[in-house]
Scaffold this active site. Sequence first.
Site, PDB file in Angstrom:
ATOM      1  N   GLY A   1      10.862   9.023  -0.390  1.00 56.35           N
ATOM      2  CA  GLY A   1      11.805   9.400  -1.437  1.00 56.35           C
ATOM      3  C   GLY A   1      13.088   9.963  -0.842  1.00 56.35           C
TER       4      GLY A   1
ATOM      5  N   ARG B   1       5.852  -2.199  -2.708  1.00 58.24           N
ATOM      6  CA  ARG B   1       4.819  -2.297  -1.673  1.00 58.24           C
ATOM      7  C   ARG B   1       3.523  -1.582  -2.064  1.00 58.24           C
ATOM      8  NH1 ARG B   1       9.708  -1.521   1.163  1.00 58.24           N
ATOM      9  NH2 ARG B   1       9.499   0.710   0.794  1.00 58.24           N
ATOM     10  N   ILE B   2       3.649  -0.349  -2.576  1.00 57.01           N
ATOM     11  CA  ILE B   2       2.442   0.423  -2.891  1.00 57.01           C
ATOM     12  C   ILE B   2       1.698  -0.198  -4.065  1.00 57.01           C
ATOM     13  CG2 ILE B   2       1.582   2.677  -3.646  1.00 57.01           C
ATOM     14  CD1 ILE B   2       3.970   3.924  -2.143  1.00 57.01           C
TER      15      ILE B   2
ATOM     16  N   SER C   1       0.265  10.825   0.895  1.00 58.70           N
ATOM     17  CA  SER C   1       0.421  10.395   2.289  1.00 58.70           C
ATOM     18  C   SER C   1      -0.320  11.307   3.258  1.00 58.70           C
ATOM     19  CB  SER C   1       1.910  10.359   2.662  1.00 58.70           C
ATOM     20  OG  SER C   1       2.468  11.667   2.610  1.00 58.70           O
TER      21      SER C   1
ATOM     22  N   HIS D   1       0.106  16.509  -4.631  1.00 60.62           N
ATOM     23  CA  HIS D   1       1.025  15.607  -3.932  1.00 60.62           C
ATOM     24  C   HIS D   1       0.543  15.325  -2.505  1.00 60.62           C
ATOM     25  CE1 HIS D   1       5.483  14.182  -4.006  1.00 60.62           C
ATOM     26  NE2 HIS D   1       4.722  13.346  -3.321  1.00 60.62           N
TER      27      HIS D   1
ATOM     28  N   ARG E   1       6.531 -15.251  -5.118  1.00 58.73           N
ATOM     29  CA  ARG E   1       5.653 -14.162  -4.680  1.00 58.73           C
ATOM     30  C   ARG E   1       4.505 -13.957  -5.651  1.00 58.73           C
ATOM     31  NH1 ARG E   1       7.812  -8.513  -6.182  1.00 58.73           N
ATOM     32  NH2 ARG E   1       7.073  -9.415  -8.150  1.00 58.73           N
TER      33      ARG E   1
END
Length: 350
Positions: free
Chosen positions: A85, A174-175, A318, A315, A205
């Site tokens: 982000g 992508r995610i 990642s 959060h 795609r």
Amino acid sequence: MSPLREAKPKVVVCRSLGPAMPLLAQQADIDLVVWSEDRSCPRPWLLENIPGAAGVIVLLGDKVDEEFVRAAGPGLKVVSTMSVGYEHIDLPLMARHNIRVGYTPDVLTEAVADITIMLALMAGRNDNNVYSTVKNGDWARPNFAWSPFKLCGPQLSTTLSSPTRTAGFLGFGRIAQATLARLVGFGVTHALYTGNPASSNSSVRDEELKTRHRLQALERVDVDRLARESDILFVLTPGGAGTYHLVDEAFLRKMKPLSLLVNTSRGSVVDSDALAKALKENWIWGAGLDVVEGEPLITEDHPLVKEPRCVIVPHIGSATFETRLDMATRAVENLFAGLFGRDMPAELRV
């Protein structure tokens, strides 16, 4: 008389990057300044230390604005953020001052897709209720009686009574595509998405993804249809003014009573009050959130925290050792590329 040695470029790092720090410390041709405490870098410290900096590594909480640029001075070449982000960075300001900006997409795709699936499962299977049943000792109490539909929730995978499952994606980058790949194993049969206007090759795609995942349908649709037809809705769109409260009361009222909403992108996309109302009044079944508007100031009194069918984690999309190391390494690589005039592994074109 020997010529004057050129001063080393000054680099300011707003937080220790843990095991990636040797990449910086071993770089002999920079003057390194690091906020080394295990807490957010205080703004006064940052403004006091960035004058003369050629490069700065920031995190999501470090606002890169006019004050920041003015304090750094005209020698600032690059700002590298350890995040995908970039709402904390004033990109038009960077463009005006010819400051390059690096970020860390791609490297966190798989980790965030993993936790997106985890939250869908947790929300559907009443994680808060079932966990507290054991944690609070209720399971062992004499008055806890099993019954055929006690603690049930909607199944993520297909069944005899529900032979199709539709996954909806608000945003299909992508995610989202990595999440779809994981959903195939659960028997998801249809996928719908909405986002920015389709690119010229999106149909190619989509056809390739449909064939690869053996889906009955993969379609780009409008927001109304996305809300109406999704069994599980995944919010995976960037934040910012264009997506603020895109999931509002009107959107939630269109969703199915047994549907799930999962948000692992930006809290600002979902109206928290509207979602709490939707859960309380059973417009939808459950929600799984890695992000909430106003985080981290989410207390036990927050309306979503009070909802038993809303699962919230702080959060951590990642938050794997591997991914965070990859993100930190990418941030350092972007910094060095910006300092020494090379191509960045991941540069925001401002």
